[in-house]
Design a protein around this motif. Structure first.
Motif, PDB file in Angstrom:
ATOM      1  N   PHE A 179      -1.672   7.127   2.936  1.00 16.06           N
ATOM      2  CA  PHE A 179      -1.321   7.045   1.521  1.00 16.06           C
ATOM      3  C   PHE A 179      -0.134   6.130   1.245  1.00 16.06           C
ATOM      4  O   PHE A 179       0.207   5.900   0.089  1.00 16.06           O
ATOM      5  CB  PHE A 179      -1.036   8.456   0.978  1.00 16.06           C
ATOM      6  CG  PHE A 179      -2.249   9.345   0.999  1.00 16.06           C
ATOM      7  CD1 PHE A 179      -3.081   9.446  -0.100  1.00 16.06           C
ATOM      8  CD2 PHE A 179      -2.580  10.062   2.146  1.00 16.06           C
ATOM      9  CE1 PHE A 179      -4.214  10.244  -0.069  1.00 16.06           C
ATOM     10  CE2 PHE A 179      -3.712  10.860   2.189  1.00 16.06           C
ATOM     11  CZ  PHE A 179      -4.531  10.944   1.072  1.00 16.06           C
ATOM     12  N   TYR A 180       0.471   5.567   2.296  1.00 18.21           N
ATOM     13  CA  TYR A 180       1.632   4.703   2.076  1.00 18.21           C
ATOM     14  C   TYR A 180       1.257   3.362   1.457  1.00 18.21           C
ATOM     15  O   TYR A 180       2.120   2.633   0.963  1.00 18.21           O
ATOM     16  CB  TYR A 180       2.389   4.469   3.388  1.00 18.21           C
ATOM     17  CG  TYR A 180       1.606   3.750   4.464  1.00 18.21           C
ATOM     18  CD1 TYR A 180       1.393   2.372   4.408  1.00 18.21           C
ATOM     19  CD2 TYR A 180       1.095   4.456   5.558  1.00 18.21           C
ATOM     20  CE1 TYR A 180       0.687   1.723   5.404  1.00 18.21           C
ATOM     21  CE2 TYR A 180       0.376   3.802   6.548  1.00 18.21           C
ATOM     22  CZ  TYR A 180       0.185   2.432   6.470  1.00 18.21           C
ATOM     23  OH  TYR A 180      -0.516   1.791   7.469  1.00 18.21           O
ATOM     24  N   ALA A 183      -2.570   3.869  -2.602  1.00 19.18           N
ATOM     25  CA  ALA A 183      -3.937   4.054  -3.079  1.00 19.18           C
ATOM     26  C   ALA A 183      -3.951   4.668  -4.477  1.00 19.18           C
ATOM     27  O   ALA A 183      -3.232   5.626  -4.753  1.00 19.18           O
ATOM     28  CB  ALA A 183      -4.707   4.945  -2.114  1.00 19.18           C
ATOM     29  N   LEU A 189      -8.752   4.311  -0.388  1.00 20.02           N
ATOM     30  CA  LEU A 189      -8.700   5.162   0.795  1.00 20.02           C
ATOM     31  C   LEU A 189      -9.799   4.786   1.787  1.00 20.02           C
ATOM     32  O   LEU A 189      -9.578   4.767   3.000  1.00 20.02           O
ATOM     33  CB  LEU A 189      -8.830   6.630   0.381  1.00 20.02           C
ATOM     34  CG  LEU A 189      -7.717   7.155  -0.529  1.00 20.02           C
ATOM     35  CD1 LEU A 189      -7.998   8.595  -0.946  1.00 20.02           C
ATOM     36  CD2 LEU A 189      -6.363   7.082   0.178  1.00 20.02           C
TER      37      LEU A 189
END
Length: 221
Positions: A179-180, A183, A189
């Protein structure tokens, strides 16, 4: 399609949930100018039908593949425009196909997604279909094999099979999005996982924002 000096990547699609991962990897390979030999297992066709409502048919595979790759991860048709001329399709039951032999030139193989049954079959060398046979050939020829396993939780037997594949030289790559990269959509994703598969294969792409050592760098507000 001109087969002169063609050295493709074999892409195997097994029956695990996660056909959008396979579509994103295929789009990434084609965008990078790579050629592809595609093997879609019988079980994966049921998953593809369930997840996209697309029936993948051997006799109409090019039309069905084009429709599949045009869909976004949210199922919306026409999201992408993809030229599939660089793809060659082999039936999963065709054990005389090119990728079944070590003398057939390929760069390596990507299994996306890889079910636990597929993982077990490759780890044990069962070669029950072309997907498993091609993976076994990839290992014995010491070519790159990336196994994007898509299952949770994992039991001890599957973990042991994954260790066996790692020891045989495969890259075990769980379909685990991060998630860095900032997204904001399900496609982001999916593309992160696809991008990591392509990273492991050494294929250039721009599917996700890479970590640059700056906390909060993905935020635009």
């Amino acid at each position: 399609m001109n087969d002169v000096k063609r050295t493709p990547w074999v892409v195997g699609v097994s029956g695990a949930s996660g056909t959008p991962y396979a579509a994103a990897v295929l789009r990434g390979l084609l965008a990078a100018g790579e050629s592809v030999d595609l093997v879609v297992s019988r079980a994966s066709r049921l998953t593809l039908l369930d997840e996209t409502a697309i029936a993948f048919r051997d006799a109409h595979w090019r039309t069905d593949l084009r429709e599949w790759l045009a869909r976004g991860a949210d199922g919306k048709p026409g999201t992408f425009v993809v030229d599939v001329e660089a793809v060659r399709h082999w039936g999963a039951g065709d054990l005389a196909a090119g990728p079944s032999s070590g003398s057939y030139p390929v760069k390596g193989m990507l299994i996306v997604p890889a079910s636990t049954a597929c993982v077990a079959g490759v780890a044990l060398g069962l070669s029950k279909d072309l997907l498993q046979r091609a993976a076994s050939v990839t290992l014995k020829e010491r070519r790159k094999l990336v196994v994007a396993v898509r299952e949770t939780p994992l039991n001890g037997q599957t973990l042991r099979h994954l260790v066996t594949l790692d020891e045989a030289g495969a890259v075990v790559l769980p379909a685990s999005p991060a998630f860095y990269a900032g997204a904001t959509h399900i496609q982001d994703l999916v593309d992160f996982v696809a991008g990591r598969v392509l990273d492991a294969a050494g294929v250039p792409h721009e599917l996700y924002r890479r970590w640059e050592g700056e906390l909060g760098g993905s935020r635009t507000d």
